[in-house]
Motif scaffolding. Structure first.
Motif, short mmCIF file in Angstrom:
data_model
loop_
_atom_site.label_atom_id
_atom_site.label_comp_id
_atom_site.label_asym_id
_atom_site.label_seq_id
_atom_site.Cartn_x
_atom_site.Cartn_y
_atom_site.Cartn_z
N TRP A 168 0.84 -1.18 0.00
CA TRP A 168 0.00 0.00 0.00
C TRP A 168 0.88 1.24 0.00
O TRP A 168 1.82 1.34 0.78
N LEU A 227 -2.66 0.48 -4.13
CA LEU A 227 -2.03 -0.80 -3.84
C LEU A 227 -1.19 -1.25 -5.02
O LEU A 227 -1.70 -1.42 -6.12
N ARG A 258 0.52 -3.96 -7.09
CA ARG A 258 0.34 -5.40 -7.31
C ARG A 258 1.19 -5.79 -8.52
O ARG A 258 0.72 -5.75 -9.66
#
Length: 336
Positions: free
Chosen positions: A34, A45, A47
């Motif tokens: 985060w 976020l 990813r």
């Protein structure tokens, strides 16, 4: 025929297992991070891997970019790009022209990947460009996510601070950038009022002179949260350090980091700015994808930002359009 899923596997190999494969628990993945300043609703976020797209989609043309925007999406759609690998984190709205990613990407059938922290520290290119060889690296210095620190020794050909600046100018081909800006100024009749990012954010020396000899480097990135406390601790850990290089992000000559370097007796040099990371990190990534997937055409999307006084933007018809909209529909309402 290379699919989106095969690119995911390739990125995972390239990053030594840092990319999500779709089967692991994201909450325990070290590179699912985060990012938040505490500004309401603006956290994102990270990813690493496939952000959106059909894993079975065939990719014939792939683009590498730094920060995804509507410009990248539109350029990809107009030039037959099937997938984009963005270095920086991707977010709804922010990365897609203020609308939702799903609608925009589905419109053109584009798959999107991101890497960022998962790509950091994989190659020594940024230190190399700045004239030193790393003997210690930490991408979480002080236990802060993304707080990168390199400790290095100068390369044999680098003797002083001036050599670092000359090296950066040569590698980044800034002379050509100057010529491009001059040509654009002439075409648009803008004299010196058109300014381009890479030329006004060139490297500079804050403490020392071009002839100041250097040997041992601490290379920092101020925008990652690198603090005075980090600097003091690093100097204790690497007491032989004589020079601090700050790159990607920059600091003013009144910065507390610069003042602390004065107190510690360290030279301070500012290197490449963030806009040149497309060369530092983007280009090695693009070449890597070309080597892993020679069947795919790989292109690089470079961001170029210029500054022009409002009265100099556009031709007379466009200027009159803008004035009319402002006078009759925007400013006029304020005075009604």
């Amino acid at each position: 025929m290379i699919s989106v899923q095969e690119i995911v596997k390739g990125l995972n190999v390239l990053t030594h297992g840092r990319v999500l494969q779709g089967t692991e628990k994201e909450e325990s993945h070290p590179f699912v991070i985060w990012k938040s300043s505490g500004i309401k609703g603006k956290e994102v976020l990270e990813r690493p891997g496939l952000v959106y797209g059909d894993p079975k989609k065939i990719v014939k043309k792939l683009a590498v970019s730094m920060t995804l925007s509507e410009q990248d999406i539109e350029l990809a759609a107009a030039t037959g790009v099937d997938a984009i690998i963005a270095h920086h984190p991707i977010a709804d709205g922010a990365s897609s022209g203020g609308v939702t990613l799903r609608n925009y990407l589905d419109l053109y059938g584009i798959a999107i990947f991101e890497l960022h922290e998962a790509f950091h520290g994989l190659h020594p290119g940024i230190p190399f460009l700045h004239g030193h060889k790393v003997y210690h690296s930490d991408i979480h210095y002080g236990n802060k996510e993304g707080n990168v620190l390199f400790a290095g020794r100068v390369l044999p050909e680098v003797k002083n601070l001036g050599d670092v600046l000359d090296r950066l100018e040569a590698f980044m081909n800034l002379e050509q950038e100057k010529q491009l800006v001059e040509a654009e100024r002439e075409i648009r009749g803008l004299s010196s009022s058109l300014i381009e990012t890479s030329l006004v954010t060139c490297g500079r020396i804050e403490i020392g002179t071009r002839d100041t000899p250097i040997q041992n480097i601490l290379h920092i990135f101020p925008h990652t949260g690198f603090s005075i406390e980090d600097l003091r601790r690093a100097k204790e850990e690497f007491p032989q350090t004589d020079t601090v290089i700050a790159s990607i992000s920059r600091v003013s000559n009144s910065s507390s980091l610069v003042r602390e370097c004065y107190d510690l007796g360290l030279n301070f040099l500012i290197g490449n700015c963030h806009v040149l990371e497309i060369y530092e990190n983007g280009l090695p990534l693009a070449y890597s994808m070309n080597m892993l997937f020679p069947e795919i055409e790989v292109v690089v999307f470079r961001e170029r930002v210029t500054s022009v006084p409002v009265a100099k933007v556009g031709n007379e018809r466009l200027k009159q359009y803008a004035k009319t909209m402002a006078e009759n529909y925007l400013v006029k309402k304020i005075h009604v």
